[in-house]
Design a protein around this motif. Structure first.
Motif, PDB file in Angstrom:
ATOM      1  N   THR A 390       0.857  -1.183   0.000  1.00 46.11           N
ATOM      2  CA  THR A 390       0.000   0.000   0.000  1.00 46.11           C
ATOM      3  C   THR A 390       0.894   1.234   0.000  1.00 46.11           C
ATOM      4  OG1 THR A 390      -1.748  -1.134   1.224  1.00 46.11           O
ATOM      5  CG2 THR A 390      -1.811   1.266   1.190  1.00 46.11           C
ATOM      6  N   PHE A 391       0.781   2.037  -1.040  1.00 46.11           N
ATOM      7  CA  PHE A 391       1.561   3.267  -1.161  1.00 46.11           C
ATOM      8  C   PHE A 391       0.665   4.431  -0.765  1.00 46.11           C
ATOM      9  CE2 PHE A 391       2.929   0.175  -4.285  1.00 46.11           C
ATOM     10  CZ  PHE A 391       4.311   0.109  -4.072  1.00 46.11           C
ATOM     11  N   TYR A 392       1.206   5.409  -0.020  1.00 44.60           N
ATOM     12  CA  TYR A 392       0.360   6.495   0.458  1.00 44.60           C
ATOM     13  C   TYR A 392       1.156   7.773   0.653  1.00 44.60           C
ATOM     14  CZ  TYR A 392       2.350   4.558   4.795  1.00 44.60           C
ATOM     15  OH  TYR A 392       3.211   4.053   5.737  1.00 44.60           O
ATOM     16  N   ASN A 393       0.404   8.865   0.672  1.00 46.34           N
ATOM     17  CA  ASN A 393       0.936  10.163   1.091  1.00 46.34           C
ATOM     18  C   ASN A 393      -0.138  10.845   1.933  1.00 46.34           C
ATOM     19  OD1 ASN A 393       3.323  12.221   0.428  1.00 46.34           O
ATOM     20  ND2 ASN A 393       1.419  13.366   0.630  1.00 46.34           N
ATOM     21  N   ASP A 394       0.188  11.143   3.196  1.00 49.63           N
ATOM     22  CA  ASP A 394      -0.735  11.770   4.145  1.00 49.63           C
ATOM     23  C   ASP A 394      -0.222  13.160   4.497  1.00 49.63           C
ATOM     24  OD1 ASP A 394      -2.072   9.368   4.112  1.00 49.63           O
ATOM     25  OD2 ASP A 394      -1.348   8.697   6.057  1.00 49.63           O
ATOM     26  N   TYR A 395      -1.085  14.154   4.348  1.00 54.06           N
ATOM     27  CA  TYR A 395      -0.701  15.537   4.626  1.00 54.06           C
ATOM     28  C   TYR A 395      -1.597  16.112   5.713  1.00 54.06           C
ATOM     29  CZ  TYR A 395       0.047  20.539   3.978  1.00 54.06           C
ATOM     30  OH  TYR A 395       0.335  21.868   4.185  1.00 54.06           O
ATOM     31  N   SER A 396      -0.990  16.783   6.706  1.00 56.54           N
ATOM     32  CA  SER A 396      -1.719  17.439   7.799  1.00 56.54           C
ATOM     33  C   SER A 396      -1.226  18.871   7.961  1.00 56.54           C
ATOM     34  CB  SER A 396      -1.499  16.703   9.132  1.00 56.54           C
ATOM     35  OG  SER A 396      -2.000  15.390   9.080  1.00 56.54           O
ATOM     36  N   LEU A 397      -2.185  19.758   8.220  1.00 50.18           N
ATOM     37  CA  LEU A 397      -1.861  21.155   8.487  1.00 50.18           C
ATOM     38  C   LEU A 397      -2.706  21.630   9.652  1.00 50.18           C
ATOM     39  CD1 LEU A 397      -0.717  24.015   7.763  1.00 50.18           C
ATOM     40  CD2 LEU A 397      -2.701  24.249   6.214  1.00 50.18           C
ATOM     41  N   MET A 398      -2.062  22.219  10.671  1.00 47.58           N
ATOM     42  CA  MET A 398      -2.780  22.860  11.767  1.00 47.58           C
ATOM     43  C   MET A 398      -2.461  24.349  11.715  1.00 47.58           C
ATOM     44  SD  MET A 398      -3.003  21.985  15.844  1.00 47.58           S
ATOM     45  CE  MET A 398      -1.747  23.000  16.583  1.00 47.58           C
ATOM     46  N   THR A 399      -3.523  25.178  11.595  1.00 48.26           N
ATOM     47  CA  THR A 399      -3.346  26.609  11.414  1.00 48.26           C
ATOM     48  C   THR A 399      -4.369  27.365  12.255  1.00 48.26           C
ATOM     49  OG1 THR A 399      -3.114  28.326   9.723  1.00 48.26           O
ATOM     50  CG2 THR A 399      -4.877  26.686   9.415  1.00 48.26           C
ATOM     51  N   ASP A 400      -4.402  28.678  12.121  1.00 44.95           N
ATOM     52  CA  ASP A 400      -5.324  29.546  12.863  1.00 44.95           C
ATOM     53  C   ASP A 400      -5.220  29.284  14.364  1.00 44.95           C
ATOM     54  OD1 ASP A 400      -6.283  30.605  10.452  1.00 44.95           O
ATOM     55  OD2 ASP A 400      -7.754  28.988  10.259  1.00 44.95           O
ATOM     56  N   LYS A 401      -4.001  29.183  14.864  1.00 48.63           N
ATOM     57  CA  LYS A 401      -3.783  28.910  16.282  1.00 48.63           C
ATOM     58  C   LYS A 401      -4.115  30.150  17.101  1.00 48.63           C
ATOM     59  CE  LYS A 401       0.070  25.747  15.340  1.00 48.63           C
ATOM     60  NZ  LYS A 401       1.520  25.481  15.578  1.00 48.63           N
TER      61      LYS A 401
END
Length: 460
Positions: A390-401
């Motif tokens: 299983t090949f994957y790319n996971d992206y996360s962004l936390m903003t507006d802190k």
């Protein structure tokens, strides 16, 4: 039998005087005398036959007593088996009844499974590790319990690490109908894409603020059919009994929970001076599922949770979180997306919320928005024991802190390998202000850091 012999003897004794009386009334002939002698011989033979039969039955009775005694003896297994007798009919009937009950229950036994995992780690932000070319570390041993006794379902998991041990979940459940199930205990908080909002070993950034694969103590009801998923739950507190739970260390837990308020002057990893915990929380999740074709599907949903924060004596704040999420699958491809927002509205001035897990504290902003976008491709193969890649790319962004500060970013490019009981993650993690990649969710760094991780797990 003894009574029969006695009756015959008495009858013979009573008949002898009658014969003699007849003989006194007239002349006794030779023929009459011969008949009397023959009758006496027949009586004697009858008595002998009856005595022999009586002796045989007495011997059989002794064998019965001996057999019963042997069956009751603790060493009966050392004696040659005997033919069973009618005295065991009740026991045989009871065994048949129990066998029938077991067959009617149609329950699989409680099964025990688990995993043993180790990993290779290379970190560009750790000079010692970098110079050594990485390190191999023990990850965990875990045990899983699952199954059904009667109509009651059991599911539990416990984990041992080098530095701590913790329960992951532990609940009992009941299927009210084919669609409705109830769960009580330490059960999963329904929120976002399930079972995970990620494909990689490190989850998404939602996990590190308590919004992915979190488990708390309470009661939950689940509805499932071909088109709808619906969950509603009430959680009294976290899995450790809340702010004043009887535990050796509040940071020894599997998933992140709020454990304190970060006051002015404290470091982001410090033990909080003001300890708090989740209290009286509600959570709900609904998802609509669409079967678009035989090899494609789409799911879209909404999630929400809210509750109180308690310092052991009083409620000192409120917490809430909301999310919209979706999953699209077509052939071997899977696409996941989620937008989440959480808010801790505390009664006192603070510089964030203290969270904890894996034996250390961290700090998160008291409010923020998170975005995730994941893609995965599953490839069946036949390479020795390897059956799937299983090949994957996971992206996360936390903003507006709340309070400003740099965003938290994490991208995981990886591959998962299935080979029998082995499941291995190969993850290249590029991140900024991300726990386990040289940062903190409340960090303000502008530097991007890299970690290469191989986690090898044997699951049984």
């Amino acid at each position: 039998m003894k009574q029969q012999i006695l009756a015959i003897c008495i009858g013979a004794a009573l008949s002898a005087p009658a014969i003699a009386q007849e003989q006194t009334d007239g002349k006794v002939t030779a023929t009459q005398l011969q008949e009397v002698m023959q009758e006496m011989q027949r009586l004697q033979q009858r008595v002998a036959d009856l005595e022999a039969q009586l002796a045989a039955e007495q011997e059989q009775d002794e064998d019965v007593v001996e057999e019963v005694a042997l069956e009751q003896s603790p060493r009966a297994e050392d004696v040659a088996p005997r033919k069973r007798i009618n005295s065991n009919t009740a026991l045989e009937a009871r065994i048949e009844q129990l066998e029938g009950d077991v067959e009617a229950a149609q329950n699989a036994p409680i099964t025990i499974g688990g995993a043993v995992r180790t990993q290779f780690v290379w970190e560009d932000y750790n000079e010692g590790n970098k110079d050594r070319g990485g390190d191999i570390d023990f990850d965990l041993i875990r045990l899983d319990y699952s199954g059904t006794i009667g109509d009651v379902i059991l599911s539990a998991q416990y984990r041992w690490f080098q530095y701590m041990e913790s329960v992951q979940h532990a609940w009992v459940g009941y299927n009210f109908t084919d669609n409705w199930q109830g769960q009580v205990g330490i059960t999963k908080v329904p929120f976002g894409n399930t079972p995970y909002n990620s494909n990689n070993y490190f989850f998404s950034s939602n996990f590190y603020v308590g919004l992915e694969d979190d488990h708390d103590a309470g009661v939950k009801f689940l509805y499932r059919d071909a088109e709808w998923d619906f969950d509603i739950a009430f959680f009294k507190n976290d899995e450790q009994g809340g702010v004043d739970g009887y535990v050796s260390d509040r940071v020894d837990r599997y998933a992140y929970d709020p454990l304190g308020v970060r006051l002015s002057g404290e470091g982001i990893y410090d033990t909080p001076e003001l300890a708090v915990g989740e209290s009286n929380s509600f959570a709900a999740r609904v998802a609509r599922k669409y079967a678009l074709s035989p090899d494609s599907s789409f799911e879209v949903g909404l999630s929400g949770q809210m509750g109180k924060m308690n310092d052991g004596s009083d409620d000192v704040g409120d917490r809430s979180a909301f999310a919209v999420h979706g999953v699209y699958s077509v052939d071997r491809w899977t696409f996941m997306g989620q937008v989440s927002q959480y808010d801790y509205d505390m009664d006192m001035a603070n510089e964030g919320i203290v969270v904890g897990a894996y034996a250390f504290y961290d700090t998160i902003p008291s409010k923020a928005t998170l975005y995730t976008a994941n893609i995965a491709y599953s490839l069946p193969v036949s390479i020795g024991p390897i059956s799937n890649l299983t090949f994957y790319n996971d992206y996360s962004l936390m903003t507006d802190k709340r309070g400003g500060g740099e965003d938290t970013v994490m991208n995981v490019l990886g591959m998962a390998v299935s080979a029998g009981g082995l499941y291995t993650y190969f993850d290249l993690v590029t991140a900024k202000n991300q726990p386990f990649v040289g940062g903190s969710m409340a960090g303000d760094s502008t530097d991007t850091k890299t970690r290469f991780n191989i986690n090898i797990g044997y699951y049984f």
